[in-house]
Design an enzyme around this catalytic site. Structure first.
Site: not given
Length: 190
Positions: A34, A105-107
């Site tokens: 992120g 994306h993610c975290m």
């Protein structure tokens, strides 16, 4: 749906694996966490035209000229990421056909975004789940979808190919994908 050689060719600018920022998976698909997804210089230098945020935690900074798509899924075993496999794979493919570049994306860039990447590679590059995982891990060594996402990816692979190359197995820590069996044995023997 088969991958062309140029999709994965190092002559197309595919860089060495990156753990912390952007990891280039194909000529037009990147994975990141992120923080990197909000870095204007990284986005610009990698010519990103679309960002898929597969998290509920990360708030994107919106930059002009970039399409933003939200996949509001938590990184939990019971989260339904499967429902997004086809729409996100289709989106990535459409963007690629228009010469665009997508950042998933993610975290942390480990589980949710990696799972969506594997689904895309299966659907549009005709890769088995095992091959998609092996390739993606070679580009971003920290990927590790949670076990619930693995189960959904296994079901998706069967839907696409009527065959499975990865299966869930019983282990001392519960059900795990068989590709992690060797790693688990090494950890237990320590």
């Amino acid at each position: 749906m088969t991958a062309s050689a140029s999709s994965f060719s190092s002559s197309q600018g595919v860089q060495q694996p990156s753990i912390y920022s952007f990891s280039q998976i194909t000529r037009s698909l990147f994975l990141s966490n992120g923080v990197a997804a909000n870095d204007k210089l990284l986005l610009s230098s990698n010519r990103i035209t679309a960002i898929v945020n597969a998290s509920v935690e990360v708030v994107n900074v919106f930059f002009e000229g970039i399409q933003y798509i939200k996949v509001p899924v938590t990184d939990a075993r019971d989260s339904r990421l499967y429902d997004f496999f086809d729409p996100i794979a289709d989106l990535i493919h459409t963007i690629d056909m228009r010469q665009g570049r997508t950042l998933l994306h993610c975290m942390a860039g480990v589980s949710r975004s990696a799972s969506l990447c594997l689904a895309y590679l299966m659907k549009y590059h005709s890769m088995s789940l095992l091959d998609a995982h092996t390739w993606t891990k070679s580009r971003r060594p920290i990927i590790r979808p949670n076990n619930g996402f693995w189960e959904q990816l296994i079901n998706y692979e069967f839907k696409l190919f009527n065959n499975n190359t990865v299966r869930m197995i019983n282990s001392p820590v519960g059900n795990i994908p068989d590709i992690y069996e060797k790693d688990l044995r090494m950890m237990i023997s320590m």
